[in-house]
Design a protein around this motif. Structure first.
Motif, PDB file in Angstrom:
ATOM      1  N   MET A   1      60.010  54.063  31.259  1.00 37.53           N
ATOM      2  CA  MET A   1      60.421  52.546  31.768  1.00 37.53           C
ATOM      3  C   MET A   1      59.507  51.933  31.523  1.00 37.53           C
ATOM      4  O   MET A   1      58.213  52.322  32.648  1.00 37.53           O
ATOM      5  CB  MET A   1      61.314  52.928  32.974  1.00 37.53           C
ATOM      6  N   THR A   2      59.329  50.526  31.709  1.00 42.01           N
ATOM      7  CA  THR A   2      58.747  49.596  31.761  1.00 42.01           C
ATOM      8  C   THR A   2      58.799  49.365  33.313  1.00 42.01           C
ATOM      9  O   THR A   2      59.729  49.327  33.781  1.00 42.01           O
ATOM     10  CB  THR A   2      58.733  48.369  31.037  1.00 42.01           C
ATOM     11  N   ASP A   3      57.773  48.568  33.720  1.00 44.03           N
ATOM     12  CA  ASP A   3      57.793  48.039  35.244  1.00 44.03           C
ATOM     13  C   ASP A   3      59.084  47.225  35.380  1.00 44.03           C
ATOM     14  O   ASP A   3      59.870  47.281  36.436  1.00 44.03           O
ATOM     15  CB  ASP A   3      56.623  47.274  35.783  1.00 44.03           C
ATOM     16  N   GLN A   4      59.447  46.406  34.448  1.00 42.58           N
ATOM     17  CA  GLN A   4      60.599  45.268  34.441  1.00 42.58           C
ATOM     18  C   GLN A   4      61.823  46.219  34.787  1.00 42.58           C
ATOM     19  O   GLN A   4      62.951  45.795  35.169  1.00 42.58           O
ATOM     20  CB  GLN A   4      60.518  44.424  33.413  1.00 42.58           C
ATOM     21  N   ASP A   5      61.790  47.320  33.965  1.00 39.69           N
ATOM     22  CA  ASP A   5      63.253  48.029  34.001  1.00 39.69           C
ATOM     23  C   ASP A   5      63.119  49.160  34.934  1.00 39.69           C
ATOM     24  O   ASP A   5      64.244  49.887  34.954  1.00 39.69           O
ATOM     25  CB  ASP A   5      63.238  48.973  32.570  1.00 39.69           C
ATOM     26  N   ARG A   6      62.094  49.229  35.701  1.00 37.52           N
ATOM     27  CA  ARG A   6      62.089  50.554  36.780  1.00 37.52           C
ATOM     28  C   ARG A   6      63.052  49.997  38.058  1.00 37.52           C
ATOM     29  O   ARG A   6      62.618  49.071  38.623  1.00 37.52           O
ATOM     30  CB  ARG A   6      60.661  50.469  37.085  1.00 37.52           C
ATOM     31  N   LEU A 256      65.497  63.809  29.481  1.00 37.01           N
ATOM     32  CA  LEU A 256      65.774  62.909  30.797  1.00 37.01           C
ATOM     33  C   LEU A 256      64.900  61.965  31.065  1.00 37.01           C
ATOM     34  O   LEU A 256      63.773  62.304  30.974  1.00 37.01           O
ATOM     35  CB  LEU A 256      66.059  63.849  32.198  1.00 37.01           C
ATOM     36  N   ASP A 257      65.372  60.625  31.458  1.00 33.77           N
ATOM     37  CA  ASP A 257      64.761  59.507  32.000  1.00 33.77           C
ATOM     38  C   ASP A 257      64.595  59.497  33.205  1.00 33.77           C
ATOM     39  O   ASP A 257      63.660  58.986  34.016  1.00 33.77           O
ATOM     40  CB  ASP A 257      65.188  58.323  31.287  1.00 33.77           C
ATOM     41  N   PHE A 258      65.316  60.063  34.253  1.00 33.71           N
ATOM     42  CA  PHE A 258      65.376  60.128  35.609  1.00 33.71           C
ATOM     43  C   PHE A 258      66.285  61.278  36.185  1.00 33.71           C
ATOM     44  O   PHE A 258      67.108  61.903  35.421  1.00 33.71           O
ATOM     45  CB  PHE A 258      65.821  58.874  36.429  1.00 33.71           C
ATOM     46  N   LEU A 259      65.670  61.904  37.116  1.00 29.23           N
ATOM     47  CA  LEU A 259      66.470  62.871  37.943  1.00 29.23           C
ATOM     48  C   LEU A 259      66.964  62.309  39.359  1.00 29.23           C
ATOM     49  O   LEU A 259      65.845  61.953  40.164  1.00 29.23           O
ATOM     50  CB  LEU A 259      65.547  64.348  37.940  1.00 29.23           C
ATOM     51  N   VAL A 260      67.934  62.814  39.672  1.00 29.75           N
ATOM     52  CA  VAL A 260      68.371  62.505  41.309  1.00 29.75           C
ATOM     53  C   VAL A 260      68.827  63.858  42.105  1.00 29.75           C
ATOM     54  O   VAL A 260      69.644  64.262  41.792  1.00 29.75           O
ATOM     55  CB  VAL A 260      69.735  61.533  41.108  1.00 29.75           C
ATOM     56  N   ASN A 284      53.397  62.792  34.256  1.00 32.97           N
ATOM     57  CA  ASN A 284      53.221  62.411  33.091  1.00 32.97           C
ATOM     58  C   ASN A 284      54.300  62.669  31.859  1.00 32.97           C
ATOM     59  O   ASN A 284      54.123  62.601  30.703  1.00 32.97           O
ATOM     60  CB  ASN A 284      51.871  63.250  32.390  1.00 32.97           C
ATOM     61  N   SER A 285      55.409  62.777  32.293  1.00 36.95           N
ATOM     62  CA  SER A 285      56.489  63.088  31.330  1.00 36.95           C
ATOM     63  C   SER A 285      57.244  61.875  31.039  1.00 36.95           C
ATOM     64  O   SER A 285      58.085  61.949  30.019  1.00 36.95           O
ATOM     65  CB  SER A 285      57.553  64.121  31.604  1.00 36.95           C
ATOM     66  N   GLY A 286      57.254  60.765  31.753  1.00 34.11           N
ATOM     67  CA  GLY A 286      58.170  59.321  31.433  1.00 34.11           C
ATOM     68  C   GLY A 286      59.402  59.702  32.344  1.00 34.11           C
ATOM     69  O   GLY A 286      60.127  58.880  32.443  1.00 34.11           O
ATOM     70  N   CYS A 287      59.594  60.843  32.875  1.00 32.00           N
ATOM     71  CA  CYS A 287      60.943  61.205  33.727  1.00 32.00           C
ATOM     72  C   CYS A 287      60.577  60.716  35.032  1.00 32.00           C
ATOM     73  O   CYS A 287      59.814  61.371  35.719  1.00 32.00           O
ATOM     74  CB  CYS A 287      61.497  62.587  33.659  1.00 32.00           C
TER      75      CYS A 287
END
Length: 387
Positions: A1-6, A256-260, A284-287
């Motif tokens: 994700m970009t900083d704007q989308d984070r 995945l892009d994120f984990l909760v 370093n995975s982008g997740c």
């Protein structure tokens, strides 16, 4: 994700608290949902996740599965289960008047520069009681596919028809709504296989995640913009593996892009989930990793410190607990903070604390109440400290 989308702070909404917390009459309007999003925006919450499917029915205007309440038995007496009737009445009235909740919420979030992510429970186990008419026909018609042991109200995912039905519904949701991401909830009643079989069956769920990733990417290509895919999972590696959730495989494949890391019910860890292992997996995975705060904490009466029958009490988390939990997560490297559902409007002190959670520097100077667990020999003791 970009900083704007984070994201920085994510508010999770349960399937029903949307209706009993924010729609205060049986005739809700889209404005009620707008007001709720306004509340979140004022607390510096930049992302909303809304549960849109549970109990095997849709909490949106579905074209492929029953909407919650469609199959409610006519014999049910509304005054016996007022809470149930209230939120089903609200949901169906909103849809009938053209205010499909995910559509309204997405538009309201975007007007406030917030992100909107539907959340989808995969194996809800709410009981099959007469007043619970929320189960869809797919669940009612196929008891032979259910788990036979503990978790018998859940489907056994070794039956391919189960995952196939889930996938059709996920495709509907990501295709119809203007969403910024989609969340798969694996930790709400995490029973997917017969007891003792989950580790050996984990490839079934990994393959399902591959299919979900494909569905989300196809929707993103049609929209010509990214759609983040995330998953709520259990807070420990062993706990996930014991449920058949091979999170290391998911991250190594870039699914995945994120984990909760989160918990539900009695899986309780006092505001400080051990998510460091996920940071190692995703490096370093982008997740990204968004650990969840809890709305309940436990304390131990230590007046009889070495007695076998010390009293353990559970109570609502305080302002100081939320500050401490968020500060701890930021210090460990969390990418964002994930909030539990609340029965808004909460008090002024709680609103103030929630508005601070996005800023670790601001939290540093605020009063905090930490809870820790210490193991001494065979004695587990829970201690607290206020700073």
């Amino acid at each position: 994700m970009t900083d704007q989308d984070r994201p920085r702070v994510i508010q999770m909404n349960d399937d029903s608290n949307l209706y009993y917390s924010y729609c205060h009459t049986e005739r809700p309007t889209g404005a009620d949902l707008e007001d709720m999003v306004d509340i979140f925006a004022r607390q510096n919450i930049d992302t909303l996740t809304q549960c849109v499917h549970c109990r095997w029915q849709a909490f949106y205007d579905s074209r492929v599965v029953e909407i919650a309440g469609d199959l409610t038995p006519e014999a049910v007496k509304p005054w016996e289960h007022v809470h149930y009737w209230q939120w089903l009445t609200c949901l169906q009235r909103l849809i009938a008047e053209g205010n499909d909740p995910p559509k309204v919420l997405a538009e309201a979030c975007h007007r406030r520069k917030m992100r909107f992510l539907p959340s989808f429970r995969l194996n809800d186990q709410h009981g099959m009681h007469p007043h619970e008419g929320q189960y869809g026909s797919f669940r009612r018609d196929h008891p032979e596919w259910c788990i036979k042991g503990p978790g018998r109200h859940a489907f056994n995912w070794r039956h391919p028809e189960v995952g196939a039905e889930r996938l059709v519904l996920i495709e509907e949701a990501v295709s119809r709504y203007d969403l910024d991401g989609f969340e798969i909830d694996w930790c709400f009643y995490p029973s997917y296989f017969e007891q003792g079989e989950a580790r050996g069956k984990a490839p079934i769920l990994t393959n399902f995640m591959r299919q979900v990733r494909g569905v989300v990417e196809s929707a993103a290509e049609r929209r010509k913009r990214p759609i983040a895919l995330g998953a709520r999972v259990l807070p420990t590696l062993e706990g996930n593996l014991d449920a058949g959730l091979d999170v290391p495989a998911w991250t190594s494949e870039g699914l995945l892009d994120f984990l909760v890391p989160a918990i539900y019910g009695d899986r309780h860890m006092d505001m400080d989930l051990p998510f460091e292992w996920l940071l190692g997996l995703t490096q370093n995975s982008g997740c990204e990793v968004y650990p969840a705060l809890q709305d309940r904490v436990r304390s131990v009466n230590t007046s009889g410190l070495w007695q076998q029958n010390r009293q353990v009490k559970e109570h609502t988390a305080s302002v100081e607990h939320y500050r401490a939990g968020a500060a701890s997560y930021w210090s460990k490297g969390a990418d964002a903070i994930y909030l539990p559902w609340f029965n808004w409007p909460v008090g002024a002190d709680e609103c103030l604390a929630l508005s601070e959670i996005h800023d670790p520097d601001l939290l540093r100077a605020k009063p905090k109440h930490y809870l820790t667990s210490v193991i001494c020999g065979e004695e587990g003791q829970s201690h607290s400290a206020q700073l």
